[in-house]
Each structure stands twice: as structure tokens, then as C-alpha cells.
Design an enzyme around this catalytic site. Sequence first.
Site, PDB file in Angstrom:
ATOM      1  CB  CYS A 146      26.049  38.683  39.696  1.00 15.00           C
ATOM      2  SG  CYS A 146      25.946  39.483  41.294  1.00 15.00           S
TER       3      CYS A 146
ATOM      4  CB  CYS B 104      30.473  38.098  40.568  1.00 20.64           C
ATOM      5  SG  CYS B 104      31.704  39.394  40.627  1.00 20.64           S
TER       6      CYS B 104
ATOM      7  CB  CYS C 133      27.905  45.143  44.901  1.00 20.73           C
ATOM      8  SG  CYS C 133      28.932  43.706  45.240  1.00 20.73           S
ATOM      9  CB  CYS C 134      29.128  46.716  39.909  1.00 22.60           C
ATOM     10  SG  CYS C 134      28.322  45.185  39.397  1.00 22.60           S
TER      11      CYS C 134
ATOM     12  CB  CYS D 120      29.694  45.409  35.830  1.00 24.02           C
ATOM     13  SG  CYS D 120      31.105  45.427  34.715  1.00 24.02           S
TER      14      CYS D 120
HETATM   15 FE1  SF4 Z   1      29.043  42.529  43.173  1.00 27.53          FE
HETATM   16 FE2  SF4 Z   1      27.637  40.968  41.555  1.00 27.53          FE
HETATM   17 FE3  SF4 Z   1      28.791  43.205  40.620  1.00 27.53          FE
HETATM   18 FE4  SF4 Z   1      30.248  41.059  41.311  1.00 27.53          FE
HETATM   19  S1  SF4 Z   1      28.761  41.240  39.615  1.00 27.53           S
HETATM   20  S2  SF4 Z   1      30.718  43.147  41.791  1.00 27.53           S
HETATM   21  S3  SF4 Z   1      29.112  40.308  43.133  1.00 27.53           S
HETATM   22  S4  SF4 Z   1      27.116  43.039  42.112  1.00 27.53           S
END
Ligand code: SF4
Length: 239
Positions: free
Chosen positions: A207, A204, A120-121, A232
Site C-alpha cells: 500500500c 505496508c 484491512c486497516c 489508516c
Molecule cells: Fe492492509 Fe494496506 Fe492497511 Fe496495511 S496499509 S493494513 S496492507 S490496507
Amino acid sequence: MLSQKEIEELNNHFENREPLEVLRWGVQKFYPRIALACSLQAEDIVILDMMNQVVDKPIIFVIDTGRLNQETYNLIDELRTKYPKTEIRIYFPDKEEVEDMVNRYGVNLFYKSVEFRKLCCEIRKVKPLQRALKGLDAWITGLRREQNVTRTKIKKIEVDQVNGGIIKINPLADWTWEQVWDYIKRNNLPYNKLYDMGYKSIGCEPCTRAVKSWEHPRAGRWWWEQSGDKECGLHFRER
Ligand code: SF4
């Protein structure tokens, strides 16, 4: 662009100098191919304010992952009002990659495993960062040495091997949390209201959480993961 020897000499020169001097050098050398990566944290606001002192039209970029807090979006609007000459570039993740990811693994995939969180990151942050850096010779960050165990050795000027060998400038590398907030309060700068709610690091919404006074400032990032060196991928990537 700059030899290793030149980088070393610059770091020796700037190590005990004020962030404003580092920024002035960066802007003189690279503008307009230099921008601040603004994640709406306190450090970014300090640097943005300083950039407005050294260049007429600073350039900053924000990566909107699509999962930011409302307080963070509110701050973007406040910055547009306070610094009207600043060019704020907003980058989004690729919509088809996001669609594919959430259709396969769920909208809250990051809670399922470290691998899904990193995916996701990668899609929401790292790839948009790569687009933001295209065409730049240098980028500026709010990284500080005391923020994380991964950051204790950062220099004020680095060659960013993670992002194509462009120059990375960390003007606040040796600043403390107290110095950052002293600057914000003294200059009455806007800041992310999440800090008033106990947050010490901004990321985010799903998170990041507020932390207790005795917890490490980054304890609120991906708090369900055990590792103490969570990142991240924007600045430090596993090889
Ligand atoms: Fe995805 Fe969480 Fe990374 Fe944001 S911090 S990009 S929601 S995994």
C-alpha cells in the site's frame, strides 16, 4: 485525567518549546504508562532517540501488520541493537480475523475498494493499536502538522477521543521534514532504508510506494485512491 483548561495551558506553554521538553514532561507525568507508537518512520526514530535521553527504559510499540517491507523489519533489529534498554513491544493482528478476511475477500483485498482497504486497516492496524494502548495513560506519536491536510491543526498535547480519552503527545507537531532529517543525520541515527529508495512515508508494502520529488510526501500511500485525506484510522477515524 487532565482538564481541557490544563491541556490548553500546557499547549500554550509547549508550543514554542523543544520536543525534548515535551517528552520530559510526558515521561515525568505518565511513565511507565506511556509509550511511543513506532511505525519505523523517520519521526519515530527521532523521538525514540530523545526518549532515551529522558528516561532509562523507554517503552515503544510496533504494530506488525504482517505486510511490512523487509527494510522495515531490518530497522526493528537495528533499533534493538542501538537502544538495548528500550522495551520494544510488537503487536500482531488477530490471526482468526485475518484468516477470515483473506478467505472471504482475497489476500490483496485492499486494491478492490476503499471499503475493503479500510477493513484491512481496521483488522491489521486499528485493533492491534487498541490492544497496545490498553493499560496506557498516554501515547506518543510522530505526527507533524505539515504531513497531511488532516493534520494541520494537531496540538502537542491532546485528549485522544478516538482512543478512549487517554493523552496523546505529538512532540514534533511543529517540526518540518528538514528538521527531522537534520536530527537524524547530525546524530547518525539508523533509519528506514526505504527513504533511500524514494519513499517519503512508510506503511505496508503493498500500500506504499516511492514518490517523485514534486509529489506530496503522502502521495505514495494508497496511491490508487483519489481522496487527498487518506488515513489508516490509527489517528483519525470517520464517525
Ligand atoms: Fe492492509 Fe494496506 Fe492497511 Fe496495511 S496499509 S493494513 S496492507 S490496507
